[in-house]
Write a protein that holds these residues in place. Structure first.
Motif, PDB file in Angstrom:
ATOM      1  N   HIS A 163       0.855  -1.186   0.000  1.00 42.77           N
ATOM      2  CA  HIS A 163       0.000   0.000   0.000  1.00 42.77           C
ATOM      3  C   HIS A 163       0.892   1.237   0.000  1.00 42.77           C
ATOM      4  CE1 HIS A 163      -3.565  -2.360   0.986  1.00 42.77           C
ATOM      5  NE2 HIS A 163      -2.858  -2.963   1.920  1.00 42.77           N
ATOM      6  N   LYS A 164       0.616   2.170  -0.907  1.00 45.92           N
ATOM      7  CA  LYS A 164       1.369   3.417  -0.960  1.00 45.92           C
ATOM      8  C   LYS A 164       0.455   4.546  -1.401  1.00 45.92           C
ATOM      9  CE  LYS A 164       3.467   1.415  -5.011  1.00 45.92           C
ATOM     10  NZ  LYS A 164       4.385   0.341  -5.133  1.00 45.92           N
ATOM     11  N   ALA A 165       0.765   5.760  -0.924  1.00 42.47           N
ATOM     12  CA  ALA A 165      -0.050   6.934  -1.257  1.00 42.47           C
ATOM     13  C   ALA A 165       0.796   8.183  -1.089  1.00 42.47           C
ATOM     14  CB  ALA A 165      -1.273   7.006  -0.345  1.00 42.47           C
ATOM     15  N   GLY A 166       0.381   9.253  -1.779  1.00 52.09           N
ATOM     16  CA  GLY A 166       1.105  10.509  -1.642  1.00 52.09           C
ATOM     17  C   GLY A 166       0.579  11.592  -2.564  1.00 52.09           C
ATOM     18  N   PRO A 167       1.241  12.752  -2.517  1.00 57.39           N
ATOM     19  CA  PRO A 167       0.810  13.902  -3.317  1.00 57.39           C
ATOM     20  C   PRO A 167       1.065  13.678  -4.813  1.00 57.39           C
ATOM     21  CG  PRO A 167       2.870  14.391  -2.215  1.00 57.39           C
ATOM     22  CD  PRO A 167       2.423  13.058  -1.702  1.00 57.39           C
ATOM     23  N   ALA A 168       0.214  14.320  -5.625  1.00 59.19           N
ATOM     24  CA  ALA A 168       0.317  14.139  -7.076  1.00 59.19           C
ATOM     25  C   ALA A 168       0.017  15.453  -7.806  1.00 59.19           C
ATOM     26  CB  ALA A 168      -0.658  13.059  -7.539  1.00 59.19           C
ATOM     27  N   LEU A 169       0.594  15.586  -8.992  1.00 58.78           N
ATOM     28  CA  LEU A 169       0.329  16.702  -9.905  1.00 58.78           C
ATOM     29  C   LEU A 169      -0.205  16.138 -11.210  1.00 58.78           C
ATOM     30  CD1 LEU A 169       3.566  18.832  -9.428  1.00 58.78           C
ATOM     31  CD2 LEU A 169       1.299  19.290  -8.480  1.00 58.78           C
ATOM     32  N   PHE A 170      -1.131  16.862 -11.824  1.00 56.33           N
ATOM     33  CA  PHE A 170      -1.758  16.453 -13.076  1.00 56.33           C
ATOM     34  C   PHE A 170      -1.808  17.662 -13.992  1.00 56.33           C
ATOM     35  CE2 PHE A 170      -3.699  14.596  -9.361  1.00 56.33           C
ATOM     36  CZ  PHE A 170      -3.722  13.245  -9.603  1.00 56.33           C
ATOM     37  N   GLY A 171      -1.897  17.427 -15.293  1.00 51.59           N
ATOM     38  CA  GLY A 171      -2.067  18.558 -16.185  1.00 51.59           C
ATOM     39  C   GLY A 171      -2.244  18.168 -17.631  1.00 51.59           C
ATOM     40  N   LYS A 172      -2.620  19.175 -18.394  1.00 46.30           N
ATOM     41  CA  LYS A 172      -2.830  19.035 -19.833  1.00 46.30           C
ATOM     42  C   LYS A 172      -2.277  20.296 -20.478  1.00 46.30           C
ATOM     43  CE  LYS A 172      -6.596  18.986 -23.175  1.00 46.30           C
ATOM     44  NZ  LYS A 172      -8.052  18.963 -23.355  1.00 46.30           N
TER      45      LYS A 172
END
Length: 109
Positions: A64-73
């Protein structure tokens, strides 16, 4: 939900032409995203593997792992577009690596 987007997926994986014979494993992915601007959205991602779908691993052996993320177009020349998402994931169990950097990029044309 307004500018918030929630996604969740259950995943089942089996390798058919494997030696030894593959078992069906169960995993998951989820993300929460705030759609601030098309070029930069931010949120959280998580993913994991529970083990065999009908006989899960013990909690410490699950991944199990989790954390901050960035997304874009980003719009490129012509009708081309670059979509991306990147995350810095932290291991939440002993079965997961301490840190994982995840990057996915697509060029649409």
């Amino acid at each position: 939900f307004g500018l918030w987007q929630l996604n969740g997926n259950l995943l089942f994986e089996k390798h058919y032409d494997a030696t030894p014979k593959g078992v069906t494993e169960m995993g998951y992915q989820w993300q929460v995203k705030y759609r601030w601007r098309p070029a930069l959205e931010f949120g959280l991602q998580g993913l994991g593997n529970l083990g065999e779908w009908n006989d899960w691993n013990t909690h410490d052996n699950q991944d199990h792992k989790a954390g901050p993320a960035l997304f874009g177009k980003l719009n490129l020349a012509g009708h081309q577009t670059l979509r991306y998402n990147a995350a810095w994931l932290f291991g939440l169990t002993h079965g997961a690596p301490d840190h994982t950097f995840r990057l996915q990029a697509e060029i649409e044309f």
